[in-house]
Design a protein around this motif. Sequence first.
Motif, PDB file in Angstrom:
ATOM      1  N   VAL A  96      33.247   8.762 -30.676  1.00 24.29           N
ATOM      2  CA  VAL A  96      32.369   9.806 -31.222  1.00 24.29           C
ATOM      3  C   VAL A  96      31.429  10.328 -30.145  1.00 24.29           C
ATOM      4  O   VAL A  96      31.214  11.544 -30.017  1.00 24.29           O
ATOM      5  N   SER A  97      30.878   9.418 -29.346  1.00 28.89           N
ATOM      6  CA  SER A  97      29.978   9.835 -28.262  1.00 28.89           C
ATOM      7  C   SER A  97      30.721  10.674 -27.221  1.00 28.89           C
ATOM      8  O   SER A  97      30.205  11.688 -26.734  1.00 28.89           O
ATOM      9  N   ASN A  98      31.939  10.253 -26.863  1.00 29.93           N
ATOM     10  CA  ASN A  98      32.731  11.020 -25.897  1.00 29.93           C
ATOM     11  C   ASN A  98      33.082  12.406 -26.446  1.00 29.93           C
ATOM     12  O   ASN A  98      33.072  13.396 -25.711  1.00 29.93           O
ATOM     13  N   GLY A 142      25.777  21.663 -31.653  1.00 35.48           N
ATOM     14  CA  GLY A 142      24.485  21.321 -31.079  1.00 35.48           C
ATOM     15  C   GLY A 142      23.719  20.320 -31.927  1.00 35.48           C
ATOM     16  O   GLY A 142      23.073  19.405 -31.396  1.00 35.48           O
ATOM     17  N   ARG A 143      23.797  20.476 -33.237  1.00 32.27           N
ATOM     18  CA  ARG A 143      23.126  19.517 -34.122  1.00 32.27           C
ATOM     19  C   ARG A 143      23.732  18.126 -33.991  1.00 32.27           C
ATOM     20  O   ARG A 143      23.009  17.122 -33.973  1.00 32.27           O
ATOM     21  N   LEU A 144      25.069  18.059 -33.912  1.00 26.87           N
ATOM     22  CA  LEU A 144      25.717  16.761 -33.774  1.00 26.87           C
ATOM     23  C   LEU A 144      25.325  16.085 -32.472  1.00 26.87           C
ATOM     24  O   LEU A 144      25.005  14.893 -32.437  1.00 26.87           O
ATOM     25  N   PRO A 237      44.099  11.776 -27.715  1.00 28.43           N
ATOM     26  CA  PRO A 237      42.733  11.263 -27.505  1.00 28.43           C
ATOM     27  C   PRO A 237      42.023  11.000 -28.826  1.00 28.43           C
ATOM     28  O   PRO A 237      42.384  11.559 -29.857  1.00 28.43           O
ATOM     29  N   TYR A 238      41.032  10.121 -28.759  1.00 28.57           N
ATOM     30  CA  TYR A 238      40.235   9.753 -29.936  1.00 28.57           C
ATOM     31  C   TYR A 238      41.140   9.213 -31.063  1.00 28.57           C
ATOM     32  O   TYR A 238      40.958   9.544 -32.245  1.00 28.57           O
TER      33      TYR A 238
END
Length: 358
Positions: A96-98, A142-144, A237-238
């Motif tokens: 999630v961070s990536n 941007g909010r995420l 990915p992910y």
Amino acid sequence: MVRILRGLAHKYFSDEEAVILFLLLVAGTVFIIWFGAMLAPAIASLIIAFILQGLVAKLNRLGIPELLAIIGVFVVFLGGLIGFLFGLLPLIWTQVSNLAAEAPRIIGELQTYLELLPQRYPQLVSVEAVNSVYQEISTEAGRLTQWLVSFSLSSIPDVVALLIYIVLVPILVFFFLKDRRVLVNSIARLLPPQRPMMVRIWHEVNLQCANYVRGKALEIVIVGGVTYLAFKVLGMPYAALLSLLVGLSVVIPYIGAAVVTIPVAMIGLFAFGWGSQFIWVMVAYGVIQALDGNVLVPILFSEVNNLHPVAIIVAVLFFGGIWGLWGVFFAIPLATMLKAVFAAWPVKETVPPPTIEE
């Protein structure tokens, strides 16, 4: 109007047990609405124990003593919980961070695709519509990203509460499994001594909900695991994050699969472009969904009364509107329970005798 109400009361509430059961259902619903958030660990533990009880019963039928079966099932549950917390959860959080870190690049590529639409389809898509969609996507991304960055010391109280839940839930699950008969008998003593209708409804609800909830839990594990293996083999990915979403999507038939298809397709498109690799990913995803709907679901839910698609959508909208995300998650089990209650509810077809006024 009075005659209609009297007819309905005679048809559905002529039995004393039916009136008591109706009052219990209303009181239980009000109690959950008011105190559901406060008792969330206990409710979650009760649901988990309800799922694990099926495995305990199967071990009992194989000749294993009940206490030994409970301990064995609880150890398996505890191992799965530890594996999720220290194995799968950090991996998902990392992905999630990536994904949030790559959001600017993904948004840039999305802008490129969107800018081509007015040129290719000028009569269907306007430049203003593309700019509006792009602005909305940029705002949400941007909010995420801001939420992920702000997850720091200010979130310590929530982390502490989560740690308390992690400790409380296993303890409650163990005692729900171990003292199941004691707890059920304590509740039964509060009910009328003669309750054949309640017993019949309980057996029907228990059969339908137990088969559904346990089947859904197994379906989530199978679909999520197979999706993870397929995505890893194809280099998607992910993979852990997407397989978790695909596994959870089976909780809401039709709607879940349609919603999760969007992030799977978008990430595959941004990772591989319009090439053969993207096509193979989508084919594999489609095959998994087809096997789930046409092979796995009939096997797991052969004893469960299927709900009509309209009933599923209405249940999701109704319970989601009442309880938010948790309502959406448990909409189908609640609808299945209500259907089982209505199927076993006593109905008197005879017309009540007219009164003197009539």
